[in-house]
Design an enzyme around this catalytic site. Structure first.
Site: not given
Length: 322
Positions: A232, A234, A258, A263, A282, A284-285
């Protein structure tokens, strides 16, 4: 400094969602966005919130008055760090505000595999009641050993949740300095000694020259039978081909990813086809708490800047890159 201020021009990138641009501090400030700023005004901007082509132009212009950039994100590897350092521009990020969401997501990843949730989801989709005990497939997190690369805000919160499930936590950071919620911390130069006796390896490191492809064939070859690898941090920290080899050989039994080298993840990527891999885009945050927290960081820093000319939260070390 307050008595000296005549007017400060602030540029807000279109990267910043509209809902957190309203009702910002207005005394002695003029705000511009991509849609309402002319080229001749770019060199008058002192503060930029976010990153786009206009902000890049300000960084590159010798006539620019840009003094401070507030990032929308915690990671700043996509910024032209060297130019920012050479121009003595202050760069701040939003480090720490993502900790709860990412830690919750990481715990979900771990439970997804230990509690065999994929099987339950497939059974529900097929309207099948599978009453056969699956003792060999169902585990708990009790006693699991976590090797967590990164012991900052996010790492400490993940370690706290791991400890709450009776797990053991080992943290990897630059010097091996102690960190809350970790049973042990080791310097990044010595992590190899701990690879063969852990259950879960997690990457939350920022992307730097040293961490790019840190998780490569050489890394995965040192593992024996890792239960779960999580990224999670980079995407480019992981050599995806090396991870695929580790999944094929069974060196890594499961992976939750993630972030990726490129991307969005290409539809042709073999990673989509592994039953033992969980992919999230991408996110998770992300949570409903994120945007208000991003705004709070900027406004707090703006208030400090208006006071003495320096933001006071999450100043990036542009030499280190985080």
């Amino acid at each position: 400094m307050k008595g000296m201020i005549v007017l400060i021009n602030v540029y807000i990138s279109n990267q910043i969602p509209q809902e957190i641009r309203a009702d910002l501090p207005s005394t002695d400030i003029t705000y511009y966005t991509s849609s309402d700023i002319s080229e001749d005004l770019l060199d008058t901007v002192e503060i930029a919130w976010g990153l786009d082509k206009n902000v890049i132009s300000m960084i590159e212009s010798p006539e620019s008055k840009l003094k401070w950039i507030q990032s929308f994100s915690a990671g700043v590897d996509y910024f032209p760090i060297q130019q920012i350092r050479e121009r003595n521009i202050i760069l701040t990020n939003t480090s720490g505000i993502h900790a709860t969401a990412i830690a919750n997501t990481v715990l979900l990843y771990a439970l997804f595999f230990t509690r065999n949730l994929k099987h339950a989801i497939q059974s529900q989709s097929n309207q099948e009641w599978d009453s056969i005990p699956h003792f060999d497939k169902l585990q708990t997190l009790r006693g699991k050993r976590w090797l967590i690369f990164g012991t900052g805000h996010i790492g400490r919160e993940i370690a706290r949740l791991a400890k709450a499930t009776d797990g053991e936590t080992i943290g990897v950071n630059t010097t091996g300095h102690p960190a809350d919620n970790f049973d042990l911390t080791v310097p990044i130069t010595e992590f190899s000694d701990y690879l063969t006796n852990v259950d879960i390896i997690l990457n939350i490191l920022p992307l730097t020259t040293e961490t790019r492809h840190l998780f490569d064939d050489k890394f995965f070859d040192k593992l024996t039978k890792l239960y779960l690898f999580i990224n999670v941090g980079r995407g480019p920290s992981v050599d995806e081909k090396a991870l695929e080899h580790a999944l094929d050989s069974g060196t890594v039994q499961h992976a939750a990813l993630d972030v990726f080298e490129t991307e969005p993840l290409s539809s042709s990527s073999p990673l989509w086809n592994y039953d033992q891999v969980l992919i999230t885009p991408h996110e998770s945050a992300e949570s409903n708490e994120l945007l208000p927290a991003v705004r709070d960081v900027f406004v707090n820093n703006l208030d400090a800047y208006l006071g003495d000319g320096v933001p006071d939260t999450d100043i990036v070390n542009t030499k280190e890159g985080y």
